[in-house]
Design a protein around this motif. Sequence first.
Motif, PDB file in Angstrom:
ATOM      1  N   THR A  73       0.857  -1.177   0.000  1.00 17.21           N
ATOM      2  CA  THR A  73       0.000   0.000   0.000  1.00 17.21           C
ATOM      3  C   THR A  73       0.895   1.229   0.000  1.00 17.21           C
ATOM      4  N   HIS A  74       0.299   2.347  -0.327  1.00 14.56           N
ATOM      5  CA  HIS A  74       1.025   3.608  -0.340  1.00 14.56           C
ATOM      6  C   HIS A  74       0.532   4.441   0.828  1.00 14.56           C
ATOM      7  N   LEU A  75       1.352   4.543   1.855  1.00 18.22           N
ATOM      8  CA  LEU A  75       0.962   5.278   3.050  1.00 18.22           C
ATOM      9  C   LEU A  75       1.247   6.765   2.924  1.00 18.22           C
ATOM     10  N   ASP A  76       2.136   7.130   2.023  1.00 14.17           N
ATOM     11  CA  ASP A  76       2.461   8.531   1.800  1.00 14.17           C
ATOM     12  C   ASP A  76       3.051   8.654   0.406  1.00 14.17           C
ATOM     13  N   HIS A  77       3.809   9.702   0.164  1.00 15.09           N
ATOM     14  CA  HIS A  77       4.374   9.922  -1.161  1.00 15.09           C
ATOM     15  C   HIS A  77       5.669   9.159  -1.388  1.00 15.09           C
ATOM     16  N   GLY A  78       6.112   8.424  -0.417  1.00 14.50           N
ATOM     17  CA  GLY A  78       7.346   7.661  -0.515  1.00 14.50           C
ATOM     18  C   GLY A  78       7.111   6.301  -1.161  1.00 14.50           C
ATOM     19  N   PRO A  79       8.059   5.405  -0.950  1.00 19.25           N
ATOM     20  CA  PRO A  79       7.938   4.063  -1.534  1.00 19.25           C
ATOM     21  C   PRO A  79       6.775   3.297  -0.906  1.00 19.25           C
ATOM     22  N   PRO A  80       6.304   2.266  -1.599  1.00 17.95           N
ATOM     23  CA  PRO A  80       5.221   1.461  -1.030  1.00 17.95           C
ATOM     24  C   PRO A  80       5.687   0.741   0.228  1.00 17.95           C
ATOM     25  N   THR A  81       4.729   0.393   1.064  1.00 16.03           N
ATOM     26  CA  THR A  81       5.035  -0.421   2.236  1.00 16.03           C
ATOM     27  C   THR A  81       4.371  -1.778   2.045  1.00 16.03           C
ATOM     28  N   TYR A  82       5.054  -2.804   2.486  1.00 13.23           N
ATOM     29  CA  TYR A  82       4.595  -4.182   2.309  1.00 13.23           C
ATOM     30  C   TYR A  82       4.205  -4.783   3.650  1.00 13.23           C
ATOM     31  N   HIS A  83       3.235  -5.675   3.598  1.00 11.01           N
ATOM     32  CA  HIS A  83       2.806  -6.414   4.778  1.00 11.01           C
ATOM     33  C   HIS A  83       2.117  -7.689   4.318  1.00 11.01           C
ATOM     34  N   LEU A  84       1.929  -8.611   5.255  1.00 14.55           N
ATOM     35  CA  LEU A  84       1.255  -9.860   4.915  1.00 14.55           C
ATOM     36  C   LEU A  84      -0.186  -9.568   4.529  1.00 14.55           C
ATOM     37  N   ALA A  85      -0.654 -10.241   3.506  1.00 10.79           N
ATOM     38  CA  ALA A  85      -2.041 -10.096   3.075  1.00 10.79           C
ATOM     39  C   ALA A  85      -2.934 -10.815   4.075  1.00 10.79           C
ATOM     40  N   ARG A  86      -4.127 -10.338   4.204  1.00  6.94           N
ATOM     41  CA  ARG A  86      -5.111 -10.967   5.084  1.00  6.94           C
ATOM     42  C   ARG A  86      -6.289 -11.435   4.248  1.00  6.94           C
ATOM     43  N   PRO A  87      -7.028 -12.431   4.746  1.00  7.14           N
ATOM     44  CA  PRO A  87      -8.174 -12.922   3.967  1.00  7.14           C
ATOM     45  C   PRO A  87      -9.185 -11.815   3.649  1.00  7.14           C
ATOM     46  N   HIS A  88      -9.383 -10.911   4.581  1.00  6.13           N
ATOM     47  CA  HIS A  88     -10.303  -9.809   4.368  1.00  6.13           C
ATOM     48  C   HIS A  88      -9.484  -8.538   4.323  1.00  6.13           C
ATOM     49  N   GLY A  89      -9.708  -7.726   3.309  1.00  2.00           N
ATOM     50  CA  GLY A  89      -8.925  -6.521   3.138  1.00  2.00           C
ATOM     51  C   GLY A  89      -9.110  -5.528   4.272  1.00  2.00           C
ATOM     52  N   HIS A  90      -8.214  -4.581   4.322  1.00  2.00           N
ATOM     53  CA  HIS A  90      -8.314  -3.522   5.306  1.00  2.00           C
ATOM     54  C   HIS A  90      -7.809  -2.230   4.687  1.00  2.00           C
ATOM     55  N   MET A  91      -8.196  -1.133   5.275  1.00  2.00           N
ATOM     56  CA  MET A  91      -7.732   0.176   4.845  1.00  2.00           C
ATOM     57  C   MET A  91      -6.752   0.699   5.877  1.00  2.00           C
ATOM     58  N   HIS A  92      -5.946   1.639   5.448  1.00  3.39           N
ATOM     59  CA  HIS A  92      -4.952   2.242   6.326  1.00  3.39           C
ATOM     60  C   HIS A  92      -5.319   3.697   6.589  1.00  3.39           C
ATOM     61  N   LEU A  93      -5.307   4.065   7.846  1.00  3.74           N
ATOM     62  CA  LEU A  93      -5.531   5.437   8.265  1.00  3.74           C
ATOM     63  C   LEU A  93      -4.205   5.935   8.829  1.00  3.74           C
ATOM     64  N   VAL A  94      -3.661   7.006   8.267  1.00  5.64           N
ATOM     65  CA  VAL A  94      -2.348   7.502   8.667  1.00  5.64           C
ATOM     66  C   VAL A  94      -2.514   8.864   9.331  1.00  5.64           C
ATOM     67  N   CYS A  95      -2.008   8.966  10.556  1.00  2.57           N
ATOM     68  CA  CYS A  95      -2.076  10.225  11.284  1.00  2.57           C
ATOM     69  C   CYS A  95      -1.008  11.178  10.750  1.00  2.57           C
ATOM     70  N   ARG A  96      -1.425  12.356  10.358  1.00  2.67           N
ATOM     71  CA  ARG A  96      -0.482  13.358   9.844  1.00  2.67           C
ATOM     72  C   ARG A  96       0.429  13.910  10.930  1.00  2.67           C
ATOM     73  N   SER A  97       0.032  13.779  12.167  1.00  4.41           N
ATOM     74  CA  SER A  97       0.823  14.333  13.260  1.00  4.41           C
ATOM     75  C   SER A  97       1.833  13.325  13.793  1.00  4.41           C
ATOM     76  N   CYS A  98       1.368  12.201  14.312  1.00  8.89           N
ATOM     77  CA  CYS A  98       2.272  11.228  14.941  1.00  8.89           C
ATOM     78  C   CYS A  98       2.691  10.101  14.000  1.00  8.89           C
ATOM     79  N   LYS A  99       2.122  10.055  12.810  1.00  9.94           N
ATOM     80  CA  LYS A  99       2.448   9.054  11.770  1.00  9.94           C
ATOM     81  C   LYS A  99       1.970   7.648  12.110  1.00  9.94           C
ATOM     82  N   ALA A 100       1.101   7.503  13.116  1.00  7.99           N
ATOM     83  CA  ALA A 100       0.547   6.188  13.441  1.00  7.99           C
ATOM     84  C   ALA A 100      -0.235   5.659  12.241  1.00  7.99           C
ATOM     85  N   VAL A 101      -0.195   4.355  12.049  1.00  5.59           N
ATOM     86  CA  VAL A 101      -0.959   3.707  10.988  1.00  5.59           C
ATOM     87  C   VAL A 101      -1.994   2.812  11.649  1.00  5.59           C
ATOM     88  N   LEU A 102      -3.249   3.125  11.423  1.00 11.59           N
ATOM     89  CA  LEU A 102      -4.353   2.336  11.955  1.00 11.59           C
ATOM     90  C   LEU A 102      -4.950   1.525  10.820  1.00 11.59           C
TER      91      LEU A 102
END
Length: 145
Positions: A73-102
């Motif tokens: 997925t693309h969390l920002d304007h940088g390179p993609p980030t990789y993670h294990l796929a899950r049976p059910h998809g999910h979305m990423h919420l990125v905090c502009r302040s602390c950079k947490a990924v939910l």
Amino acid sequence: MAATDPLGALVRSRGLRLTAPRRRVLGVLARGEHLTPEVLTHLVGRDGGAELPPSTIYRTLQSLEDVGIVTHTHLDHGPPTYHLARPHGHMHLVCRSCKAVLEVEVQRADPLVAALRQETGFRADPTHMAIHGYCASCSASEGDR
């Protein structure tokens, strides 16, 4: 990670061999983080095995993504980030302040996806990008933005 481990068995069930680079990359990704190829290369290099060139990391990620074991997925304007796929998809919420990924269930976007399809004919894939905003903690500390 052995071929009998769940991820090893999954690799074999998808028609791939469980090579040393695949085993090492999956071992790092199994920690549940969203990692760029650069960070992944660094972490794999710290596992005590032989150094893997970035090209091997990229090829490994691509082969694992091709069979649905890894996704990016693309969390920002940088390179993609990789993670294990899950049976059910999910979305990423990125905090502009602390950079947490939910992560939230992709079904939360169903109304938007349906509206876009109805209005434009476009079939959106909300799992491939991130929604940027402010997490609950940063929103509370800064007041309503």
